[in-house]
Design an enzyme around this catalytic site. Structure first.
Site, PDB file in Angstrom:
ATOM      1  N   LYS B  80      -6.986  -6.433  -4.228  1.00 49.61           N
ATOM      2  CA  LYS B  80      -6.261  -7.013  -3.097  1.00 49.61           C
ATOM      3  C   LYS B  80      -6.778  -8.440  -2.879  1.00 49.61           C
ATOM      4  CE  LYS B  80      -5.251  -5.450   1.641  1.00 49.61           C
ATOM      5  NZ  LYS B  80      -5.521  -4.385   2.633  1.00 49.61           N
ATOM      6  N   SER B 155      -1.513  -1.994   3.878  1.00 49.04           N
ATOM      7  CA  SER B 155      -1.362  -3.364   3.459  1.00 49.04           C
ATOM      8  C   SER B 155      -1.806  -3.616   2.014  1.00 49.04           C
ATOM      9  CB  SER B 155      -2.181  -4.282   4.381  1.00 49.04           C
ATOM     10  OG  SER B 155      -3.553  -3.944   4.325  1.00 49.04           O
ATOM     11  N   SER B 179      -4.353   1.349   5.476  1.00 53.93           N
ATOM     12  CA  SER B 179      -3.948   0.370   4.448  1.00 53.93           C
ATOM     13  C   SER B 179      -4.361   0.695   3.021  1.00 53.93           C
ATOM     14  CB  SER B 179      -4.468  -1.022   4.819  1.00 53.93           C
ATOM     15  OG  SER B 179      -3.695  -1.574   5.845  1.00 53.93           O
TER      16      SER B 179
END
Lengths: 71, 469
Positions: B80, B155, B179
């Site tokens: 990420k 996310s 997330s």
């Protein structure tokens, strides 16, 4: 939706405290959101002990893990 | 798709170590796959091909020497885009940080580097890690490899996609309110939200200091256990990071769960569950039962209250983090990010502190009530089938909170409580998208969650299925 927190208060707070502009519709939505959070906090306050403090959180996690391991 | 890519993280690590496959071959295979899927899924923000291939060659050269090889030696991973590396761009999925070069390196990045991992690139994510869908107005929405009309979950959207589509062997995401678990669930991979404080947060982009956790997404539980062993543990740079000893998680994978008590909540977690999600939950419980686990139904302390209190914390902290930019350059935020953060400006400091102050007591109550009766708690990650991008695109600011509430209702409570939760692939809904259950446990019980998840994966094959894209 009717809330105890008035949209006008939210709009004024946005403008005066945070220098942010809100239209009336958004202020109404935010009033409802903030009311929900405040109600949840008010609920837990009723159960709080005078000696509670936030920094106990990580030590609580550690203690609970150890306690279970000893069972 | 190359056969190399069908290997799991631990399998490719073993093959590289044994010189059956080179890191260079594995890395090249990942890049080939990445170039195939990127136009359809948009899971990468930045690809570092040249440097990764150089690192892979170096990893291969090291195998010939007597040097002790790390647990991830030569294994290609991607993360990420919020894990800082000194001097390297880390966007946080945002327009505002598009050129941001932090001056520190995250502790978890240093640990993965020491373990020998190869860094393929930076993965797409929700702007500032603040939405559970995978929408991103600045870098383009991330798309689900099982059906690109559908959301990826967020996310850590790119992490879920890249691992599911076999464009890397594992990935770090972060979980503040679901997330890691949501993209793991929506893409059919394993994802762990660890105990708060189990993994250092030093050098990661903040979303909400009190709730942020770093977590791996992988194809198998064993892979997840491997990554955890590498990154978990005390860090002098993060005062909230625990000094508890890190167990050998892979050693816990015995395949045996006979006699374990698995709790099924009677309240909250199934309230909005669709029939096909319920069906997958029942089927997964039947499998765990067939392995000798005992299924125990129980009421749990009100998760909705925990959800609301976690909002008080996230919104207030996020407003504090973003306050200046939201005043000075609101046009650089998406509507979704603005709408999620705005309430935080109006939550009184006393309410924020009351929510934080209640946390130790509510965690203790929940744990006493639930984990004295059962060893782990089992519940759906997402109560509904994975929705489409269209269905979850807000038309106006007022649409954002209700949509987020529906998607994250089963996830945020574990963040507020600080307990670990492991998302496990558990089949598919009628729309052909993955369904997942989560296992929650006592603080620092990641090894037990891995034990149960691994036993489940030994007799199921959901985790071996790859999207045809």
């Amino acid at each position: 939706m009717t809330t105890r927190i008035q949209p006008d208060l939210i709009a004024l707070e946005a403008a005066q405290l945070h220098d942010l502009k809100l239209d009336p519709k958004r202020a109404t939505e935010l009033a409802a959101d903030v009311q929900r959070v405040c109600d949840a906090a008010a609920g837990v306050c009723q159960e709080a002990d005078f000696n509670d403090e936030p920094s106990r959180f990580t030590s609580t996690l550690a203690r609970l893990a150890v306690a279970k391991a000893r069972e | 798709m190359s056969e190399i890519l069908s290997l799991s993280l631990t399998q490719i690590a073993a093959a590289i170590r044994a010189k059956k496959i080179s890191s260079l071959e594995a890395t090249r295979a990942c890049f080939e796959r990445m170039h195939e899927i990127q136009p359809k899924t948009n899971c990468y923000i930045a690809i570092e091909e040249e440097e990764a291939l150089k690192a892979a060659r170096a990893a291969d050269r090291m195998r010939g020497k007597s040097a002790r090889l790390g647990a991830l030696h030569g294994v290609p991973l991607a993360h990420k885009d919020m894990y800082y590396r000194k001097g390297r761009i880390s966007t946080g999925g945002s327009k505002i940080l598009r050129d941001y070069r932090p001056d520190i390196t995250a502790t978890v990045v240093e640990r993965m580097q020491r373990a020998g991992a190869v860094w393929l690139g930076n993965l797409n994510m929700a702007e500032f890690a603040a939405n559970p869908t995978g929408h991103n107005d600045h870098f383009g929405h991330c798309r689900n490899p099982w059906n690109t009309d559908h959301i990826t979950g967020g996310s850590s959207s790119g992490s879920g996609v890249a691992v599911a589509a076999r464009a890397c062997y594992g990935s770090l995401g972060s979980d503040t309110g679901g997330s890691v678990r949501l993209p793991a669930a929506a893409n059919g991979v394993v994802g762990l939200k660890p105990t708060y404080g189990r993994i250092s947060r030093h050098g990661i982009m903040p979303r909400s200091w009190s709730l942020d956790t770093v977590g791996p997404l992988t194809r198998t539980v064993r892979d997840c256990a491997r990554m955890m062993k590498v990154i978990a543990g005390a860090d002098a740079n993060d005062s909230t990071c625990s000094t508890q000893k890190v167990p050998d998680y892979e050693q816990a994978l015995t395949g045996k769960i006979r006699g374990l008590k698995i709790g099924v909540p009677l309240n909250h977690y199934y309230e909005e569950a669709s029939e096909d999600v319920r069906g997958c939950m029942t089927a997964s419980l039947d499998i765990l039962k067939s392995l000798g686990a005992r299924i125990v139904e129980l009421e749990v302390p009100d998760p909705q209250r925990l959800f609301d209190l976690s909002n008080a914390v996230t919104q207030a902290e996020s407003a504090a983090i973003h306050g200046r930019w939201m005043r000075e350059r609101p046009q650089d935020y998406s509507m979704m990010m603005l709408a999620r953060t705005e309430p935080g400006f109006h939550i009184p400091a006393t309410v924020y502190l009351q929510a934080l102050n209640a946390r130790p007591r509510l965690s203790e109550e929940f744990i006493a009530s639930v984990f004295r009766k059962v060893d782990v708690l089992h519940a759906p990650v997402m109560p509904m089938p994975v929705p489409t991008i269209e269905e979850t695109t807000p038309r106006e600011a007022g649409d954002v909170q209700p949509m987020i509430r529906r998607l994250t209702r089963n996830n945020r409570p574990a963040n507020f409580l600080g307990i670990p939760a492991l998302s496990m692939p558990a089949g598919f809904s009628a729309n052909g998208l993955p369904v997942a259950f989560q296992l929650m446990g006592l603080p620092f019980s990641e090894a037990l969650l891995f034990q149960v998840g691994d036993a489940y994966q030994r007799i199921t094959d959901w985790h071996t299925r790859a999207p045809r894209i």
